[in-house]
Design a protein around this motif. Structure first.
Motif, PDB file in Angstrom:
ATOM      1  N   ILE A 101       0.856  -1.195   0.000  1.00  0.00           N
ATOM      2  CA  ILE A 101       0.000   0.000   0.000  1.00  0.00           C
ATOM      3  C   ILE A 101       0.884   1.234   0.000  1.00  0.00           C
ATOM      4  CG2 ILE A 101      -1.749   1.289   1.276  1.00  0.00           C
ATOM      5  CD1 ILE A 101      -2.767  -1.427   2.325  1.00  0.00           C
ATOM      6  N   SER A 102       0.738   2.046  -1.048  1.00  0.00           N
ATOM      7  CA  SER A 102       1.614   3.210  -1.209  1.00  0.00           C
ATOM      8  C   SER A 102       0.963   4.530  -0.802  1.00  0.00           C
ATOM      9  CB  SER A 102       2.093   3.305  -2.660  1.00  0.00           C
ATOM     10  OG  SER A 102       0.985   3.456  -3.533  1.00  0.00           O
ATOM     11  N   VAL A 103      -0.352   4.523  -0.569  1.00  0.00           N
ATOM     12  CA  VAL A 103      -1.061   5.757  -0.231  1.00  0.00           C
ATOM     13  C   VAL A 103      -2.324   5.405   0.558  1.00  0.00           C
ATOM     14  CG1 VAL A 103      -2.305   5.746  -2.447  1.00  0.00           C
ATOM     15  CG2 VAL A 103      -2.058   7.897  -1.167  1.00  0.00           C
ATOM     16  N   ALA A 104      -2.679   6.290   1.511  1.00  0.00           N
ATOM     17  CA  ALA A 104      -3.866   6.034   2.323  1.00  0.00           C
ATOM     18  C   ALA A 104      -4.595   7.330   2.640  1.00  0.00           C
ATOM     19  CB  ALA A 104      -3.478   5.336   3.625  1.00  0.00           C
ATOM     20  N   ALA A 105      -5.923   7.242   2.673  1.00  0.00           N
ATOM     21  CA  ALA A 105      -6.787   8.313   3.162  1.00  0.00           C
ATOM     22  C   ALA A 105      -7.473   7.762   4.403  1.00  0.00           C
ATOM     23  CB  ALA A 105      -7.806   8.724   2.112  1.00  0.00           C
ATOM     24  N   ILE A 106      -7.113   8.305   5.559  1.00  0.00           N
ATOM     25  CA  ILE A 106      -7.628   7.818   6.834  1.00  0.00           C
ATOM     26  C   ILE A 106      -8.030   9.005   7.708  1.00  0.00           C
ATOM     27  CG2 ILE A 106      -6.328   5.656   6.764  1.00  0.00           C
ATOM     28  CD1 ILE A 106      -4.271   6.918   8.667  1.00  0.00           C
ATOM     29  N   GLY A 107      -8.493   8.745   8.901  1.00  0.00           N
ATOM     30  CA  GLY A 107      -8.801   9.798   9.856  1.00  0.00           C
ATOM     31  C   GLY A 107     -10.056   9.518  10.649  1.00  0.00           C
ATOM     32  N   LEU A 108     -10.547  10.559  11.298  1.00  0.00           N
ATOM     33  CA  LEU A 108     -11.716  10.462  12.170  1.00  0.00           C
ATOM     34  C   LEU A 108     -11.508   9.410  13.259  1.00  0.00           C
ATOM     35  CD1 LEU A 108     -14.699  10.734   9.647  1.00  0.00           C
ATOM     36  CD2 LEU A 108     -13.507  12.560  10.844  1.00  0.00           C
ATOM     37  N   TRP A 109     -10.285   9.385  13.787  1.00  0.00           N
ATOM     38  CA  TRP A 109      -9.973   8.483  14.891  1.00  0.00           C
ATOM     39  C   TRP A 109      -8.975   9.164  15.802  1.00  0.00           C
ATOM     40  CZ3 TRP A 109     -13.053   4.663  15.930  1.00  0.00           C
ATOM     41  CH2 TRP A 109     -12.731   3.798  16.983  1.00  0.00           C
ATOM     42  N   SER A 110      -8.846   8.660  17.009  1.00  0.00           N
ATOM     43  CA  SER A 110      -8.031   9.298  18.033  1.00  0.00           C
ATOM     44  C   SER A 110      -7.283   8.255  18.851  1.00  0.00           C
ATOM     45  CB  SER A 110      -8.957  10.099  18.957  1.00  0.00           C
ATOM     46  OG  SER A 110      -8.329  10.440  20.149  1.00  0.00           O
ATOM     47  N   ALA A 111      -6.066   8.587  19.229  1.00  0.00           N
ATOM     48  CA  ALA A 111      -5.312   7.729  20.131  1.00  0.00           C
ATOM     49  C   ALA A 111      -5.946   7.693  21.516  1.00  0.00           C
ATOM     50  CB  ALA A 111      -3.875   8.216  20.225  1.00  0.00           C
ATOM     51  N   ALA A 112      -6.767   8.697  21.828  1.00  0.00           N
ATOM     52  CA  ALA A 112      -7.421   8.771  23.134  1.00  0.00           C
ATOM     53  C   ALA A 112      -8.754   8.024  23.181  1.00  0.00           C
ATOM     54  CB  ALA A 112      -7.644  10.234  23.510  1.00  0.00           C
ATOM     55  N   TYR A 113      -9.255   7.560  22.027  1.00  0.00           N
ATOM     56  CA  TYR A 113     -10.498   6.795  22.028  1.00  0.00           C
ATOM     57  C   TYR A 113     -10.253   5.512  22.829  1.00  0.00           C
ATOM     58  CZ  TYR A 113     -14.879   4.828  20.336  1.00  0.00           C
ATOM     59  OH  TYR A 113     -16.145   4.305  20.271  1.00  0.00           O
ATOM     60  N   PRO A 114     -11.256   5.015  23.571  1.00  0.00           N
ATOM     61  CA  PRO A 114     -11.039   3.810  24.382  1.00  0.00           C
ATOM     62  C   PRO A 114     -10.392   2.667  23.590  1.00  0.00           C
ATOM     63  CG  PRO A 114     -13.188   4.733  24.849  1.00  0.00           C
ATOM     64  CD  PRO A 114     -12.617   5.528  23.694  1.00  0.00           C
TER      65      PRO A 114
END
Length: 186
Positions: free
Chosen positions: A98-111
């Motif tokens: 995988i050479s490219v990604a569109a991600i987000g709407l997440w947090s390291a602080a989420y349970p």
């Protein structure tokens, strides 16, 4: 997922979609009610269902796809926000195809999400990370921590107004453009 798939098909790019552990055909009760799926996901995530194994499922699906005539060696991208980011970060950390990604709407602080920071540090592909500025589920600081942890030399954080929601409208167009143009260059 239909909107994402259609946007890539319009550009002549093939799409592979995989249901999360408690979504779609993986649901034992067959329910398609979004409220039921969200509640089931929250419970499953906190219990650890699929947190690490979804990356293996994704990689096996890519193996099967690449075994098809004419597909081996083609550039690959990943699009997955919210739950798709939670399950996708371990995949992106482990999957060099995988050479490219569109991600987000997440947090390291989420349970139950702190483990994602270590996975994020191993991501090397280009990354477009989206955040909703007034997200009622995912906190800004935790999202920034997750973005900062991504080890890629080519990453961007894109914020949009409003609360937590699926990729649509301008955000969908921006994500598709980023991934598609990266794949064409590759």
């Amino acid at each position: 997922m239909q909107a994402i798939a259609s946007a890539f098909h319009d550009r002549g790019i093939a799409v592979l979609a995989i249901d999360g552990p408690v979504h779609g055909e993986r649901r034992p009760d067959g329910s398609v009610d979004p409220a039921v799926a969200k509640a089931a996901f929250r419970d499953a995530w906190r219990q650890g269902t699929g947190r690490e194994s979804m990356a293996q499922d994704f990689s096996c699906a890519l193996d099967a796809l690449c075994a098809r005539e004419g597909l081996h060696g083609l550039p690959m991208g990943y699009v997955g926000v919210s739950m798709g980011t939670a399950y996708g970060i371990p995949l992106l950390a482990a999957e060099p195809r995988i050479s490219v990604a569109a991600i987000g709407l997440w947090s390291a602080a989420y349970p139950a999400s702190a483990h994602l920071l270590e996975h994020a540090r191993r991501i090397r592909c280009r990354v477009w990370f989206t955040q909703q500025w007034h997200d009622e589920i995912i906190d800004r600081a935790g999202a920034a921590d997750l973005f900062d942890a991504i080890g890629s030399n080519d990453k961007r954080l894109v914020a949009y107004p409003g609360g937590h929601r699926e990729l649509d409208g301008e955000r969908l167009a921006d994500a598709v453009r980023f991934v598609a143009e990266s794949l064409v260059r590759a």
